[in-house]
Design a protein around this motif. Structure first.
Motif, PDB file in Angstrom:
ATOM      1  N   HIS A 333       9.693  62.029 -85.961  1.00  0.00           N
ATOM      2  CA  HIS A 333       9.047  61.035 -85.474  1.00  0.00           C
ATOM      3  C   HIS A 333       7.784  61.380 -84.386  1.00  0.00           C
ATOM      4  O   HIS A 333       6.798  60.696 -84.461  1.00  0.00           O
ATOM      5  CB  HIS A 333       9.900  59.986 -84.673  1.00  0.00           C
ATOM      6  CG  HIS A 333       9.169  58.470 -84.468  1.00  0.00           C
ATOM      7  ND1 HIS A 333       8.766  57.966 -85.533  1.00  0.00           N
ATOM      8  CD2 HIS A 333       8.766  57.897 -83.297  1.00  0.00           C
ATOM      9  CE1 HIS A 333       8.173  56.816 -84.972  1.00  0.00           C
ATOM     10  NE2 HIS A 333       8.154  56.877 -83.740  1.00  0.00           N
ATOM     11  N   ASN A 336       5.127  62.557 -86.831  1.00  0.00           N
ATOM     12  CA  ASN A 336       4.654  61.367 -87.209  1.00  0.00           C
ATOM     13  C   ASN A 336       3.582  60.777 -86.727  1.00  0.00           C
ATOM     14  O   ASN A 336       2.456  60.482 -86.786  1.00  0.00           O
ATOM     15  CB  ASN A 336       5.669  60.355 -87.912  1.00  0.00           C
ATOM     16  CG  ASN A 336       6.261  60.515 -89.383  1.00  0.00           C
ATOM     17  OD1 ASN A 336       5.241  61.136 -90.227  1.00  0.00           O
ATOM     18  ND2 ASN A 336       7.496  60.577 -89.474  1.00  0.00           N
ATOM     19  N   SER A 383       2.577  53.015 -92.197  1.00  0.00           N
ATOM     20  CA  SER A 383       3.439  54.104 -91.897  1.00  0.00           C
ATOM     21  C   SER A 383       4.123  54.021 -90.397  1.00  0.00           C
ATOM     22  O   SER A 383       5.031  54.010 -90.514  1.00  0.00           O
ATOM     23  CB  SER A 383       2.639  55.372 -92.074  1.00  0.00           C
ATOM     24  OG  SER A 383       3.458  56.512 -91.705  1.00  0.00           O
ATOM     25  N   SER A 385       4.692  51.428 -88.729  1.00  0.00           N
ATOM     26  CA  SER A 385       5.225  50.144 -88.694  1.00  0.00           C
ATOM     27  C   SER A 385       6.678  50.159 -89.456  1.00  0.00           C
ATOM     28  O   SER A 385       7.384  49.500 -89.155  1.00  0.00           O
ATOM     29  CB  SER A 385       4.538  48.853 -88.986  1.00  0.00           C
ATOM     30  OG  SER A 385       3.886  49.089 -89.743  1.00  0.00           O
ATOM     31  N   GLY A 386       6.649  51.482 -90.428  1.00  0.00           N
ATOM     32  CA  GLY A 386       7.797  51.950 -90.991  1.00  0.00           C
ATOM     33  C   GLY A 386       7.944  51.182 -92.348  1.00  0.00           C
ATOM     34  O   GLY A 386       9.002  50.558 -92.803  1.00  0.00           O
ATOM     35  N   LEU A 387       6.759  51.258 -93.320  1.00  0.00           N
ATOM     36  CA  LEU A 387       7.010  50.836 -94.436  1.00  0.00           C
ATOM     37  C   LEU A 387       7.460  51.705 -95.324  1.00  0.00           C
ATOM     38  O   LEU A 387       6.982  52.869 -95.455  1.00  0.00           O
ATOM     39  CB  LEU A 387       5.819  50.123 -95.039  1.00  0.00           C
ATOM     40  CG  LEU A 387       5.930  48.523 -95.296  1.00  0.00           C
ATOM     41  CD1 LEU A 387       5.945  47.953 -93.989  1.00  0.00           C
ATOM     42  CD2 LEU A 387       4.484  48.319 -96.106  1.00  0.00           C
ATOM     43  N   PRO A 388       8.565  51.559 -96.254  1.00  0.00           N
ATOM     44  CA  PRO A 388       9.383  52.421 -97.130  1.00  0.00           C
ATOM     45  C   PRO A 388       8.674  53.815 -97.464  1.00  0.00           C
ATOM     46  O   PRO A 388       9.358  54.773 -97.225  1.00  0.00           O
ATOM     47  CB  PRO A 388       9.879  51.579 -98.164  1.00  0.00           C
ATOM     48  CG  PRO A 388      10.135  50.307 -97.580  1.00  0.00           C
ATOM     49  CD  PRO A 388       9.097  50.174 -96.704  1.00  0.00           C
ATOM     50  N   PHE A 393       8.604  55.487 -92.072  1.00  0.00           N
ATOM     51  CA  PHE A 393       9.983  54.780 -92.392  1.00  0.00           C
ATOM     52  C   PHE A 393      11.048  55.709 -92.289  1.00  0.00           C
ATOM     53  O   PHE A 393      11.928  55.346 -91.699  1.00  0.00           O
ATOM     54  CB  PHE A 393       9.636  54.419 -93.758  1.00  0.00           C
ATOM     55  CG  PHE A 393      10.832  54.027 -94.526  1.00  0.00           C
ATOM     56  CD1 PHE A 393      11.582  52.748 -93.825  1.00  0.00           C
ATOM     57  CD2 PHE A 393      11.589  54.753 -95.342  1.00  0.00           C
ATOM     58  CE1 PHE A 393      12.712  52.432 -94.555  1.00  0.00           C
ATOM     59  CE2 PHE A 393      12.835  54.248 -95.940  1.00  0.00           C
ATOM     60  CZ  PHE A 393      13.333  52.992 -95.614  1.00  0.00           C
ATOM     61  N   LYS A 396      11.866  56.609 -88.679  1.00  0.00           N
ATOM     62  CA  LYS A 396      12.728  55.525 -87.844  1.00  0.00           C
ATOM     63  C   LYS A 396      13.997  55.337 -88.506  1.00  0.00           C
ATOM     64  O   LYS A 396      15.069  54.986 -87.966  1.00  0.00           O
ATOM     65  CB  LYS A 396      11.864  54.137 -88.108  1.00  0.00           C
ATOM     66  CG  LYS A 396      10.566  54.204 -87.021  1.00  0.00           C
ATOM     67  CD  LYS A 396       9.787  52.931 -86.962  1.00  0.00           C
ATOM     68  CE  LYS A 396       9.027  53.105 -85.838  1.00  0.00           C
ATOM     69  NZ  LYS A 396       8.116  52.136 -85.779  1.00  0.00           N
ATOM     70  N   LEU A 397      14.096  55.571 -89.886  1.00  0.00           N
ATOM     71  CA  LEU A 397      15.529  55.104 -90.552  1.00  0.00           C
ATOM     72  C   LEU A 397      16.378  56.478 -90.034  1.00  0.00           C
ATOM     73  O   LEU A 397      17.288  56.352 -89.802  1.00  0.00           O
ATOM     74  CB  LEU A 397      15.270  55.571 -92.234  1.00  0.00           C
ATOM     75  CG  LEU A 397      16.366  55.408 -92.984  1.00  0.00           C
ATOM     76  CD1 LEU A 397      17.042  53.935 -92.789  1.00  0.00           C
ATOM     77  CD2 LEU A 397      16.115  55.815 -94.444  1.00  0.00           C
ATOM     78  N   SER A 419      10.965  48.021 -84.182  1.00  0.00           N
ATOM     79  CA  SER A 419      10.237  48.255 -85.406  1.00  0.00           C
ATOM     80  C   SER A 419       9.575  46.910 -85.984  1.00  0.00           C
ATOM     81  O   SER A 419       8.774  46.970 -86.448  1.00  0.00           O
ATOM     82  CB  SER A 419      11.352  48.764 -86.215  1.00  0.00           C
ATOM     83  OG  SER A 419      10.705  49.108 -87.439  1.00  0.00           O
ATOM     84  N   LEU A 423       5.768  46.196 -86.537  1.00  0.00           N
ATOM     85  CA  LEU A 423       5.036  45.746 -87.613  1.00  0.00           C
ATOM     86  C   LEU A 423       4.352  44.666 -87.572  1.00  0.00           C
ATOM     87  O   LEU A 423       2.862  44.355 -87.957  1.00  0.00           O
ATOM     88  CB  LEU A 423       6.178  45.289 -88.717  1.00  0.00           C
ATOM     89  CG  LEU A 423       5.651  44.804 -90.170  1.00  0.00           C
ATOM     90  CD1 LEU A 423       4.876  45.892 -90.737  1.00  0.00           C
ATOM     91  CD2 LEU A 423       6.811  44.335 -90.620  1.00  0.00           C
TER      92      LEU A 423
END
Lengths: 499, 166, 112, 147
Positions: A333, A336, A383, A385-388, A393, A396-397, A419, A423
């Motif tokens: 993270h 990222n 990215s 906000s954690g889109l797959p 993503f 954070k996962l 999270s 978003l």
């Protein structure tokens, strides 16, 4: 020939050569700075394949005698390589971007001098093998960044910088105080040696006191939640490339890296039981509060600054878990966030460059006028906000997964909520700046100059590609050595001094 | 000429500071003296020819014991006034005030020496200097008019200083 | 032990100045007090009762030496402190030029 | 900014070479006596500051001086780095003290510490120039703006 001191020596030399050369050859500083940062980035890349082993460099040839070091030691291990990679690559893109962006300010030579000083300081913090040199480099970075925040010399910049200096200076004083007590306690400042001494003596009241001092000091530097007051003023006031450096790299090197190095490798996270709890709670508080405060911002750069607080909270939270998975998530993270946040600040800089405004209510619909900026910013926001499929993503996962794995499902749920808020505010940023109706005032806006677009595109590509870091061969090269260093804890002493 | 004197002066001070005649020390001292000569030689001394006259040096040698004698006298004087003041708090033998005096010395260095001599003497203190007028604070003002005050305070130093510097 | 406590108290005085005072210059002074308190503490940590200067030569041996490391560190810390203070004061001066005041309450961003 | 009275001018004129000499002495003897680059550098800059305070900034053209200060600051640090690099090329290690290990002088001689006096000299130049730049920025620059 050993290249480790070059990380400090080259930018430091460049910092003082720039004003000399700039005086006779105008505009030479652009070239020189970019050459230096590009070289440093290449040098770091060449270090990656040997990240797994620990390299120690004794300045002046003062080798340790009977396992007791007495010279200045520079240490490059997995964690340092990872941090160097982040620092130098972001610095390269920031300098490339500054060539055009800083043309609006006077005296580019001075800007690059300060930039190089900051870079030298950060590289020094990362490779320093003892507490005091770390402090010296930390102060070099801090002083350079105080000056850079105020580079515009408007009243707003000066005030933000003053506030930054007051809090940053207090943090430095606390850290120095901690170093003094630490020296009194262990009679050594070398990380490896000190870690042995602490392992032998165990927990003492003095150690607890030192831990509190370091926690507050470095917490102030990394803008964790109760100590965050300076960041939302200082980061937006700086010129865009500096905001990118400050948010992307500086708070991580000065705050997160130092905390991790001291608490994991020197003191040992298991030595003081309350330490994990403190890190976890600090992380969670900044994660949640930063996210909610970001939601309420109207100023684009301020929103990004609050977002930094929130994301650093994630990183600290992940490290606080203390498990291997958690550390992996934290480091991932960290990478990222460095790339994405620098990219977002560069985007905001491009918007400011073209429209002279960063008020989100006035902006809007810039996507058609500035397609490159808009697209890269969109990628970064998604990215972050954690889109797959994107890198953010996965990190954070991993963090959420690790927190459930470590027995904190409730905190994992809080991370999920934060999270979602992330978003929400990034959606708000995209909607109010790049989508929607174009305001009349900005009909004449056009795409940012090519030299500003190239770094943004490169960073966007990197941010997409960062997900690849989780693939086994790449992970073994970059992330795993760093995880092993942190996971190894006080084993660090054996790695550095041998025996 | 000015520079040479500065260099010699600097070298002499260097030798006194280190008190060592090792050849390394002499070389470094020479380099240091040269640097100082280049940097400050212009402003260290304005009339180097005055240094060559032996008459000025002789008066300088006279001036030092004279000054020390005057200082000792003034010391006893002030001590006397302090002690008497302790016993007679109602009627102290002091009369503090600022007087104006005029000096006959032309050179600026001479005036500086005069002002400093007056300051170093207990009981008197130079406050300001404007061309040839000095403002002096005294613990016991001897006279208020220009001529008498000048004679009382400054004349004893002036006679010699004028021969050294003018 | 008393001297350690006294220097900690000095540190706290500096911290008080930084946090409570409303004048930019007084804040800078608070910083300096804080730095000097730490430097004092550092030097005191290295002190040995009856110690001499730590220079090894042939004819000096078997004596108690003062710990030289804190002194070197303090010198460095003083230099750093000088840099910080100079920057802080110059910013205070620039802010004064903008607002004609050193008072923190009259300066918009710093309030609160 | 105006100068001060004739007394201050004359005394500073007499004292400045001595102060400068003392500064150089402290710098050069940094490895033997207390002091060194930093303390000596502060003494060196002291005499420039004294001159400006005594004579006033009218007599010195600031822009030139400021440029010179930052120039010699850069030269100082580059010199320091050069000394460090000298160690790198001669001994293979950064800051390797080449001269001292090749020709060890007897203790407490002026030339006994190899590269350390040279580093001290570089630091002295650097510190003096930096402090002078700070002084010019803080004092002279501001007073000119207000008068």
């Amino acid at each position: 020939m050993n290249w480790i001191p070059a990380f400090v020596a080259i930018p430091l030399g460049a910092a003082f050569l720039i004003p000399l050369i700039e005086h006779w050859i105008k505009g030479s500083s652009d070239f020189l700075t970019n050459a230096v940062t590009a070289f440093l980035m290449g040098l770091t890349l060449s270090f990656i394949h040997q990240a797994a082993q620990t390299q120690v460099y004794f300045v002046g040839g003062w080798e340790p005698a009977e396992g007791i070091p007495f010279g200045i030691a520079l240490v490059v291990d997995g964690l340092s390589v990872l941090m160097l990679l982040v620092v130098n690559s972001i610095a390269f893109f920031a300098t490339l971007y500054s060539v055009k962006y800083m043309a609006r300010y006077t005296d580019k030579g001075k800007f690059f001098t300060l930039f190089m000083l900051m870079l030298a300081g950060m590289n020094g913090v990362v490779i320093a093998g003892d507490l005091f040199n770390m402090f010296v480099f930390l102060e070099i970075t801090a002083i350079a960044s105080y000056a850079l925040v105020a580079f515009g010399i408007g009243s707003e910049e000066l005030e933000a910088s003053f506030k930054y200096q007051v809090l940053g200076g207090t943090a430095s004083a606390l850290v120095l105080f901690g170093i003094a007590i630490f020296y009194m306690m262990t009679k050594t400042l070398n990380f490896a040696d000190a870690s042995r001494v602490i392992a032998a003596t165990g927990v003492t009241p003095a150690l607890l006191f030192v831990s509190v001092l370091f926690l507050v000091g470095f917490g102030l530097k990394s803008a964790l939640m109760p100590f965050h007051a300076w960041l939302p003023d200082a980061h937006p006031s700086a010129p865009a490339p500096i905001s990118a450096m400050l948010s992307g790299v500086v708070i991580k090197v000065l705050g997160v890296y130092t905390l991790v190095r001291i608490f994991f490798n020197v003191i040992g996270i298991g030595t003081i039981p309350a330490l994990k709890t403190v890190l976890l709670s600090l992380g969670v508080i900044s994660m949640v509060a930063g996210a909610f405060l970001a939601l309420g911002q109207q100023d684009m750069k301020r929103l990004l600054a609050y977002s930094s607080i929130s994301q650093v909270g994630y990183i600290i939270f992940a490290f606080g878990l203390g498990t291997e998975l958690g550390i992996l998530g934290g480091l991932f993270h960290l990478m990222n966030h460095s790339v994405l946040k620098s990219l977002l600040f560069l985007n905001s800089g491009a918007v400011v460059y073209e429209t002279e405004s960063r008020d989100m209510e006035k902006l809007g619909g810039l996507m058609h006028k500035m397609p490159v900026t808009g697209t890269t910013s969109m990628i970064a926001s998604l990215s972050m906000s954690g889109l797959p499929p994107l890198g953010g993503f996965f990190s954070k996962l991993i963090i959420i997964w690790a927190s459930i794995d470590a027995g904190y499902p409730l905190l994992g749920a809080v991370a999920v909520i934060a999270s979602i808020v992330t978003l929400a505010y990034y959606f708000k940023l995209q909607k109010e700046v790049f989508l929607g109706k174009l305001a009349d005032a900005f009909q004449k806006a056009k795409e940012a100059p090519v030299l500003m677009c190239i770094p943004m595109i490169c960073l966007a590509i990197i941010s997409v590609g960062l997900g690849l870091l989780l693939l086994d061969p790449v992970r073994e090269m970059v992330l795993t050595p760093a995880v092993h260093v942190i996971q190894g804890g006080v084993d660090y002493a054996r790695m550095v001094l041998g025996g | 000429m000015k520079r040479i004197i500065t260099i010699i002066f600097a070298f002499a001070v260097w030798m006194m500071l280190t008190w060592n005649t090792h050849p390394e020390n002499l070389i470094i001292g020479g380099i240091v003296a040269l640097i100082i000569g280049l940097l400050f030689g212009n402003n260290f001394i304005h009339h180097p020819m005055k240094l060559l006259s032996p008459r000025r040096w002789i008066f300088m040698l006279i001036y030092i014991p004279l000054f020390l004698w005057e200082m000792a006298k003034a010391n006893f004087d002030v001590a006397y006034r302090v002690i008497v003041s302790i016993f007679r708090p109602k009627n102290m033998p002091i009369n503090p005030g600022i007087v104006r005096i005029k000096t006959a010395i032309q050179s600026e260095m001479g005036r500086t020496f005069l002002a400093n001599s007056i300051t170093l003497t207990p009981g008197t203190f130079t406050i300001d200097i404007k061309d040839d007028i000095l403002y002096i604070h005294c613990i016991n003002v001897p006279a208020t008019d220009l001529e008498t005050a000048s004679r009382q305070i400054a004349r004893r130093f002036e006679n010699v200083l004028i021969k050294i510097f003018d | 032990m008393t001297v350690f406590i006294l220097s900690v108290i000095l540190f706290l005085i500096g911290l008080y100045g930084v946090l409570v005072k409303r004048n930019l210059i007084k804040i800078a002074l608070g910083f300096m007090i804080m730095e000097y308190a730490i430097n004092l503490l550092f030097v005191l940590i290295g002190y040995r009762a009856g110690g001499t200067a730590p220079i090894f030569t042939q004819d000096v041996s078997g004596q108690i030496f003062v710990d030289p490391l804190p002194q070197a560190l303090v010198l460095t810390a003083i230099v750093i402190g000088l840099g910080t203070t100079a920057l802080l004061v110059s910013f205070a001066v620039r802010i004064y030029q903008k607002y004609e005041s050193f008072d923190i309450r009259k300066i918009r961003e710093l309030r609160g | 900014m105006k100068g001060m009275t004739v007394i201050v001018k004359k005394i500073s004129q007499l004292m400045v070479p001595s102060i400068f000499l003392l500064g150089l002495y402290v710098v050069v003897h940094g490895h033997l006596t207390p002091g060194g680059g930093f303390a000596g550098g502060v003494l060196l800059v002291g005499c420039f500051v004294l001159q400006i305070l005594a004579y006033g900034s009218d007599e010195v053209r600031n822009d030139l001086k400021k440029w010179r200060a930052s120039l010699s600051e850069s030269i100082g640090i580059v010199l320091f780095l050069f000394i460090a690099l000298l160690g790198l090329f001669q001994g293979g290690v950064f800051f390797y003290n080449t001269i001292a290990r090749a020709h060890p002088g007897s203790a407490l001689d002026l030339f006994s510490a190899g590269l350390i006096p040279l580093s001290n000299l570089a630091i002295g130049i650097e510190v003096a120039a930096a402090l002078f730049a700070i002084f010019l920025t803080l004092a002279v620059f501001r007073m000119e703006k207000h008068t």
